[in-house]
Design a protein around this motif. Sequence first.
Motif, PDB file in Angstrom:
ATOM      1  N   ALA A  53      32.729  41.643  39.559  1.00  0.00           N
ATOM      2  CA  ALA A  53      33.558  42.287  38.540  1.00  0.00           C
ATOM      3  C   ALA A  53      34.973  42.532  39.055  1.00  0.00           C
ATOM      4  CB  ALA A  53      32.912  43.604  38.113  1.00  0.00           C
ATOM      5  N   HIS A  54      35.097  42.922  40.321  1.00  0.00           N
ATOM      6  CA  HIS A  54      36.413  43.174  40.926  1.00  0.00           C
ATOM      7  C   HIS A  54      37.277  41.914  40.891  1.00  0.00           C
ATOM      8  CE1 HIS A  54      38.963  45.147  44.189  1.00  0.00           C
ATOM      9  NE2 HIS A  54      39.380  43.888  44.221  1.00  0.00           N
ATOM     10  N   GLU A  55      36.736  40.819  41.400  1.00  0.00           N
ATOM     11  CA  GLU A  55      37.510  39.574  41.418  1.00  0.00           C
ATOM     12  C   GLU A  55      37.717  39.022  40.011  1.00  0.00           C
ATOM     13  OE1 GLU A  55      39.018  38.810  44.070  1.00  0.00           O
ATOM     14  OE2 GLU A  55      37.939  40.264  45.294  1.00  0.00           O
ATOM     15  N   GLY A  56      36.745  39.234  39.140  1.00  0.00           N
ATOM     16  CA  GLY A  56      36.931  38.845  37.750  1.00  0.00           C
ATOM     17  C   GLY A  56      38.079  39.601  37.097  1.00  0.00           C
ATOM     18  N   GLY A  57      38.227  40.865  37.462  1.00  0.00           N
ATOM     19  CA  GLY A  57      39.345  41.654  36.942  1.00  0.00           C
ATOM     20  C   GLY A  57      40.686  41.096  37.385  1.00  0.00           C
ATOM     21  N   LEU A  97      47.102  42.986  40.666  1.00  0.00           N
ATOM     22  CA  LEU A  97      46.591  43.778  41.781  1.00  0.00           C
ATOM     23  C   LEU A  97      45.864  45.028  41.294  1.00  0.00           C
ATOM     24  CD1 LEU A  97      49.666  43.535  44.175  1.00  0.00           C
ATOM     25  CD2 LEU A  97      47.388  42.588  44.610  1.00  0.00           C
ATOM     26  N   LEU A  98      46.389  45.633  40.252  1.00  0.00           N
ATOM     27  CA  LEU A  98      45.809  46.874  39.729  1.00  0.00           C
ATOM     28  C   LEU A  98      44.421  46.667  39.158  1.00  0.00           C
ATOM     29  CD1 LEU A  98      46.153  49.874  38.891  1.00  0.00           C
ATOM     30  CD2 LEU A  98      47.313  49.061  36.827  1.00  0.00           C
ATOM     31  N   ALA A  99      44.159  45.484  38.614  1.00  0.00           N
ATOM     32  CA  ALA A  99      42.939  45.263  37.839  1.00  0.00           C
ATOM     33  C   ALA A  99      41.662  45.267  38.668  1.00  0.00           C
ATOM     34  CB  ALA A  99      43.052  43.937  37.076  1.00  0.00           C
ATOM     35  N   GLY A 100      41.751  44.925  39.947  1.00  0.00           N
ATOM     36  CA  GLY A 100      40.537  44.726  40.731  1.00  0.00           C
ATOM     37  C   GLY A 100      39.644  45.944  40.843  1.00  0.00           C
TER      38      GLY A 100
END
Length: 247
Positions: A53-57, A97-100
């Motif tokens: 999910a982190h990398e998808g973000g 960067l913020l999304a992860g």
Amino acid sequence: MVAIDELGTLWDKLFSAQPDPPPLLVVVTAAVALAVVSTRLPWRIARNAVTIAHEGGHALAALLTGRRLHGIRLHSDTSGLTLSAGRPTGPGMILTLLAGYVAPSLVGLAGAWLLGGNRITLLLWIAVALLLAMLVMVRNAFGAVSLLATGGVVLAVSWYASPDVQAAFAWTSVWFLLLGGVRPVVELQRLRSRGRMPESDADQLARLTPFPPLFWVALFALVNLLALVVGAALLAGPILADAGLTV
């Protein structure tokens, strides 16, 4: 005509609402998810879902801001890397960067909203679609195997499992994302305080903005805690309804 009927049946299955889960299921799945997040070995294994999910973000934010997505890598130590090209500064890079760190909790919140409407099948199929979309951009073998295994489990549950099993799986997964989104932020600050993550998302954001790394860590934590509170309220709907209350 047969194809139209089959399409209609599939549409009904996908968008129809399942019955409310028993309040006990909501409590038990929350407890299971909390146990996984809180204990070392289960967390070490399940954390791969949070990394996905982190990398998808990162990847989604890069695409939405007009950056060129070059690929995603998922590693066996539960770390990951998303590569994109574009301006090294500016809103696009900042949002990417913020999304992860906020992505797992926001995905969990979206899942809680779907479960609040008892759209279990829709939730599971959306998850499969997102995992397949990520698979196209994965650039290493472990990442491909991880996504295929995760997607295969979700697809199997959505297609073959009984409604009760689907409900238990869906509620546990969403609770896990909501709770599991908070722990990496704590781990991030712990590692940063020891000087072991000088290139973390928070440190990169600090170099692009007037705000220090601790501001970004606090923002990650605030977003994820808010998502947890709102998501928990949505997931607790059956309990509140059983008590004569509403969310």
